[in-house]
Motif scaffolding. Sequence first.
Motif, PDB file in Angstrom:
ATOM      1  N   UNK A   2     -28.205  -5.029 -52.380  1.00  0.00           N
ATOM      2  CA  UNK A   2     -29.205  -5.268 -51.340  1.00  0.00           C
ATOM      3  C   UNK A   2     -30.470  -5.882 -51.918  1.00  0.00           C
ATOM      4  N   UNK A   3     -31.229  -6.496 -51.038  1.00  0.00           N
ATOM      5  CA  UNK A   3     -32.547  -7.011 -51.401  1.00  0.00           C
ATOM      6  C   UNK A   3     -33.619  -6.109 -50.813  1.00  0.00           C
ATOM      7  N   UNK A  19     -47.288 -13.766 -59.336  1.00  0.00           N
ATOM      8  CA  UNK A  19     -47.720 -14.027 -60.711  1.00  0.00           C
ATOM      9  C   UNK A  19     -47.440 -12.835 -61.616  1.00  0.00           C
ATOM     10  N   UNK A  20     -47.806 -11.650 -61.154  1.00  0.00           N
ATOM     11  CA  UNK A  20     -47.632 -10.440 -61.957  1.00  0.00           C
ATOM     12  C   UNK A  20     -46.158 -10.158 -62.216  1.00  0.00           C
ATOM     13  N   UNK A  26     -39.521 -10.263 -63.771  1.00  0.00           N
ATOM     14  CA  UNK A  26     -38.813  -9.854 -62.556  1.00  0.00           C
ATOM     15  C   UNK A  26     -38.650 -11.078 -61.657  1.00  0.00           C
ATOM     16  N   UNK A  27     -37.415 -11.413 -61.365  1.00  0.00           N
ATOM     17  CA  UNK A  27     -37.112 -12.580 -60.547  1.00  0.00           C
ATOM     18  C   UNK A  27     -37.342 -12.254 -59.074  1.00  0.00           C
ATOM     19  N   UNK A  28     -38.156 -13.057 -58.405  1.00  0.00           N
ATOM     20  CA  UNK A  28     -38.515 -12.810 -57.006  1.00  0.00           C
ATOM     21  C   UNK A  28     -38.596 -14.138 -56.264  1.00  0.00           C
ATOM     22  N   UNK A  29     -38.763 -14.040 -54.952  1.00  0.00           N
ATOM     23  CA  UNK A  29     -39.085 -15.216 -54.150  1.00  0.00           C
ATOM     24  C   UNK A  29     -40.071 -14.775 -53.075  1.00  0.00           C
ATOM     25  N   UNK A  44     -46.655 -12.210 -45.353  1.00  0.00           N
ATOM     26  CA  UNK A  44     -45.788 -12.747 -46.397  1.00  0.00           C
ATOM     27  C   UNK A  44     -45.047 -11.604 -47.065  1.00  0.00           C
ATOM     28  N   UNK A  45     -43.914 -11.929 -47.626  1.00  0.00           N
ATOM     29  CA  UNK A  45     -43.105 -10.919 -48.299  1.00  0.00           C
ATOM     30  C   UNK A  45     -42.591 -11.472 -49.618  1.00  0.00           C
ATOM     31  N   UNK A  46     -42.436 -10.579 -50.556  1.00  0.00           N
ATOM     32  CA  UNK A  46     -41.820 -10.900 -51.834  1.00  0.00           C
ATOM     33  C   UNK A  46     -40.453 -10.233 -51.816  1.00  0.00           C
ATOM     34  N   UNK A  47     -39.401 -11.026 -52.025  1.00  0.00           N
ATOM     35  CA  UNK A  47     -38.030 -10.506 -52.032  1.00  0.00           C
ATOM     36  C   UNK A  47     -37.610 -10.251 -53.473  1.00  0.00           C
ATOM     37  N   UNK A  48     -37.073  -9.059 -53.701  1.00  0.00           N
ATOM     38  CA  UNK A  48     -36.650  -8.666 -55.046  1.00  0.00           C
ATOM     39  C   UNK A  48     -35.290  -7.974 -54.948  1.00  0.00           C
ATOM     40  N   UNK A  49     -34.462  -8.177 -55.948  1.00  0.00           N
ATOM     41  CA  UNK A  49     -33.142  -7.543 -55.979  1.00  0.00           C
ATOM     42  C   UNK A  49     -33.284  -6.029 -56.127  1.00  0.00           C
ATOM     43  N   UNK A  50     -32.306  -5.321 -55.611  1.00  0.00           N
ATOM     44  CA  UNK A  50     -32.320  -3.861 -55.583  1.00  0.00           C
ATOM     45  C   UNK A  50     -32.537  -3.241 -56.963  1.00  0.00           C
ATOM     46  N   UNK A  51     -31.917  -3.795 -57.990  1.00  0.00           N
ATOM     47  CA  UNK A  51     -32.023  -3.195 -59.318  1.00  0.00           C
ATOM     48  C   UNK A  51     -33.395  -3.376 -59.961  1.00  0.00           C
ATOM     49  N   UNK A  52     -34.246  -4.212 -59.380  1.00  0.00           N
ATOM     50  CA  UNK A  52     -35.591  -4.440 -59.908  1.00  0.00           C
ATOM     51  C   UNK A  52     -36.694  -3.936 -58.982  1.00  0.00           C
TER      52      UNK A  52
END
Length: 83
Positions: A2-3, A19-20, A26-29, A44-52
């Motif tokens: 999941x994201x 930036x941080x 940590x890979x994000x979009x 706005x939202x920052x999407x990050x993978x579940x493991x991060x």
Amino acid sequence: MNNYYITFRSITGAQKAVKILERSGISISMQRTPKNMVTEGCGYAVKVKEDKAAAAVRLLKSSGVNYGKLFIATDSGYREVIG
């Protein structure tokens, strides 16, 4: 997998988070917050993978970056989680 979505009320806050998180590897979009998550106005939202996700939230908190809410995206939709 999941994201997770970390929401922000302003583009400036989201950009600071990007930036941080990117500096820490940590890979994000970044994107506009999906309408299903917004209760007032836009954002706005920052999407990050579940493991991060946990590491991302800890890093933002320790860096003093204020975010709105944390959501998980599953097959059945978005659900707010405590972050």
